[in-house]
Design a protein around this motif. Structure first.
Motif, mmCIF file in Angstrom:
data_model
loop_
_atom_site.group_PDB
_atom_site.id
_atom_site.type_symbol
_atom_site.label_atom_id
_atom_site.label_comp_id
_atom_site.label_asym_id
_atom_site.label_seq_id
_atom_site.Cartn_x
_atom_site.Cartn_y
_atom_site.Cartn_z
ATOM 1 N N SER A 159 0.807 -1.233 0.000
ATOM 2 C CA SER A 159 0.000 0.000 0.000
ATOM 3 C C SER A 159 0.833 1.273 0.000
ATOM 4 O O SER A 159 0.308 2.358 -0.205
ATOM 5 C CB SER A 159 -0.925 0.019 1.216
ATOM 6 N N VAL A 160 2.123 1.143 0.270
ATOM 7 C CA VAL A 160 2.992 2.331 0.357
ATOM 8 C C VAL A 160 4.228 2.140 -0.529
ATOM 9 O O VAL A 160 4.501 1.026 -0.985
ATOM 10 C CB VAL A 160 3.435 2.583 1.826
ATOM 11 N N ASP A 161 4.973 3.228 -0.756
ATOM 12 C CA ASP A 161 6.141 3.160 -1.648
ATOM 13 C C ASP A 161 7.195 2.169 -1.155
ATOM 14 O O ASP A 161 7.627 1.291 -1.881
ATOM 15 C CB ASP A 161 6.767 4.547 -1.792
ATOM 16 N N ARG A 211 7.940 -0.984 0.809
ATOM 17 C CA ARG A 211 7.109 -2.101 1.267
ATOM 18 C C ARG A 211 6.992 -2.070 2.792
ATOM 19 O O ARG A 211 7.973 -1.911 3.498
ATOM 20 C CB ARG A 211 7.749 -3.421 0.834
ATOM 21 N N LYS A 212 5.741 -2.203 3.263
ATOM 22 C CA LYS A 212 5.526 -2.217 4.710
ATOM 23 C C LYS A 212 5.583 -3.657 5.206
ATOM 24 O O LYS A 212 5.030 -4.546 4.567
ATOM 25 C CB LYS A 212 4.147 -1.613 5.016
ATOM 26 N N ARG A 213 6.248 -3.860 6.340
ATOM 27 C CA ARG A 213 6.314 -5.225 6.900
ATOM 28 C C ARG A 213 4.896 -5.686 7.227
ATOM 29 O O ARG A 213 4.144 -4.954 7.876
ATOM 30 C CB ARG A 213 7.144 -5.207 8.181
ATOM 31 N N ARG A 257 3.185 -0.747 16.042
ATOM 32 C CA ARG A 257 2.645 0.197 17.023
ATOM 33 C C ARG A 257 1.634 1.139 16.396
ATOM 34 O O ARG A 257 0.621 1.479 16.985
ATOM 35 C CB ARG A 257 3.789 1.022 17.639
ATOM 36 N N ARG A 258 1.921 1.560 15.144
ATOM 37 C CA ARG A 258 1.025 2.500 14.468
ATOM 38 C C ARG A 258 -0.347 1.873 14.230
ATOM 39 O O ARG A 258 -1.380 2.491 14.492
ATOM 40 C CB ARG A 258 1.675 2.941 13.154
ATOM 41 N N SER A 259 -0.367 0.622 13.718
ATOM 42 C CA SER A 259 -1.666 0.008 13.420
ATOM 43 C C SER A 259 -2.434 -0.286 14.710
ATOM 44 O O SER A 259 -3.662 -0.200 14.734
ATOM 45 C CB SER A 259 -1.495 -1.256 12.571
ATOM 46 N N GLU A 310 -2.149 7.202 0.955
ATOM 47 C CA GLU A 310 -1.576 8.461 0.478
ATOM 48 C C GLU A 310 -1.908 9.606 1.432
ATOM 49 O O GLU A 310 -2.339 10.679 1.039
ATOM 50 C CB GLU A 310 -2.103 8.754 -0.943
ATOM 51 N N GLY A 311 -1.759 9.320 2.749
ATOM 52 C CA GLY A 311 -2.013 10.357 3.756
ATOM 53 C C GLY A 311 -3.458 10.407 4.179
ATOM 54 O O GLY A 311 -4.361 10.397 3.335
ATOM 55 N N GLY A 312 -3.675 10.439 5.502
ATOM 56 C CA GLY A 312 -5.041 10.569 6.023
ATOM 57 C C GLY A 312 -5.816 9.266 6.082
ATOM 58 O O GLY A 312 -7.048 9.283 6.046
ATOM 59 N N THR A 313 -5.109 8.154 6.219
ATOM 60 C CA THR A 313 -5.829 6.870 6.193
ATOM 61 C C THR A 313 -6.662 6.650 7.450
ATOM 62 O O THR A 313 -7.671 5.960 7.390
ATOM 63 C CB THR A 313 -4.871 5.676 6.016
ATOM 64 N N ARG A 314 -6.238 7.228 8.606
ATOM 65 C CA ARG A 314 -7.047 6.979 9.821
ATOM 66 C C ARG A 314 -8.419 7.637 9.678
ATOM 67 O O ARG A 314 -9.431 7.033 10.034
ATOM 68 C CB ARG A 314 -6.311 7.426 11.088
ATOM 69 N N CYS A 315 -8.441 8.867 9.149
ATOM 70 C CA CYS A 315 -9.724 9.559 8.979
ATOM 71 C C CYS A 315 -10.574 8.855 7.921
ATOM 72 O O CYS A 315 -11.777 8.638 8.106
ATOM 73 C CB CYS A 315 -9.482 11.007 8.568
ATOM 74 N N ALA A 361 2.256 20.548 10.732
ATOM 75 C CA ALA A 361 1.333 19.976 11.720
ATOM 76 C C ALA A 361 0.165 19.280 11.028
ATOM 77 O O ALA A 361 -0.162 19.583 9.879
ATOM 78 C CB ALA A 361 0.795 21.071 12.630
ATOM 79 N N ASP A 362 -0.429 18.338 11.762
ATOM 80 C CA ASP A 362 -1.549 17.552 11.248
ATOM 81 C C ASP A 362 -2.552 17.368 12.392
ATOM 82 O O ASP A 362 -2.158 16.970 13.492
ATOM 83 C CB ASP A 362 -0.992 16.187 10.785
ATOM 84 N N VAL A 363 -3.820 17.713 12.144
ATOM 85 C CA VAL A 363 -4.857 17.585 13.181
ATOM 86 C C VAL A 363 -6.001 16.720 12.636
ATOM 87 O O VAL A 363 -6.943 17.236 12.034
ATOM 88 C CB VAL A 363 -5.406 18.977 13.604
#
Ligand code: UDP
Length: 235
Positions: A79-81, A83-85, A90-92, A127-132, A179-181
């Motif tokens: 899903s990202v440039d 490769r994500k393990r 922790r993020r997920s 591509e940014g903002g996946t949690r929202c 910043a990101d809110v």
């Protein structure tokens, strides 16, 4: 002579500061799930499946007075440039937790004691903002599952990029910005069910970002409602 004010300045992808990225939501896309939704916003592609309310063998999680929800947010390795393990990190774990907390106040699970609602959020492209975007899509999937709700929950972020407060940050803006809110709200009551802040903002900038994110949520909410109407018109 053309006078360029800050409102005329455009972002990298030509959006105005208060524009969200192109957004598409479809409800009821999976046969086997009780409820589902597919969402695209900018370069994000997100699929959500909801199961339940149903019995669960994990008894320690169940409650005698109400149903409970569990959420699993997962990013595909492709899903990202870089490769994500595969698997949890922790993020997920954090995003799964805050997503469940953002959605819980909208659900009326009192009529389903000792039951469980499972929400699976699969980020196929990020591509940014996946949690929202995940929260927005999950709320549509919960409605599609027919779970009684007080309101939809809708997520959108605002932030600071090049010293300007902007709406719905792209991945590039997220990475290069100041910043990101990200927030989530229930539009009917205005209740805020998620509020995070990453980076540095003055009090005034924070207020501006929050107001802008709330306006963004209202835009996204219209697309959620259309997706559900379209689904039920087909039935
Ligand atoms: N991202 C990435 N690799 C990762 C995690 C994130 O490339 O392992 C990208 C992805 O596009 C994501 C963005 O960075 O949307 C911002 O990530 P953040 O943790 O801020 O969460 P998000 O904005 O997706 O809610």
């Amino acid at each position: 002579m053309i006078l360029i004010t800050s409102n005329d300045k455009k972002r990298d992808d030509d959006r105005a500061f208060d524009d969200i990225r192109p957004l598409k939501i479809e409800a009821g896309v999976l046969e086997r799930a009780d409820g589902s939704a597919y969402l695209e916003v900018g370069g994000n592609k997100i699929l959500v499946a909801v199961y339940g309310p149903r019995e669960s063998y994990i008894r320690r999680l169940l409650r005698p007075d109400t149903g409970v929800i569990r959420c699993k947010y997962n990013m595909a390795p492709f899903s990202v440039d870089d490769r994500k393990r595969p698997g949890h990190d922790r993020r997920s774990t954090e995003i799964s937790k805050i997503t469940a907390e953002a959605l819980r106040p909208s659900l009326m699970l009192e009529g389903f004691p000792r039951s469980m609602v499972d929400i699976f959020i699969e980020v196929i492209e990020a591509e940014g903002g996946t949690r929202c975007a995940g929260i927005t899509a999950a709320s549509v999937a919960l409605a599609d599952a027919g779970i009684p709700m007080r309101d939809l929950v809708v997520g959108c972020a605002a932030g600071k990029v090049d010293d300007e407060i902007v709406l719905d940050l792209s991945e590039k803006e997220d990475k290069e910005g100041q910043a990101d809110v990200p927030i989530a709200i229930m539009p009917r009551t205005g209740d805020i069910t998620l509020l995070q802040s990453d980076g540095n903002l003055t009090e005034e900038e924070f207020e501006k970002a929050l107001d802008l994110a709330i306006e963004g949520c209202k835009e996204v909410n219209k697309v959620q409602i259309e997706a559900l109407k379209e689904k039920y018109a087909k039935e």
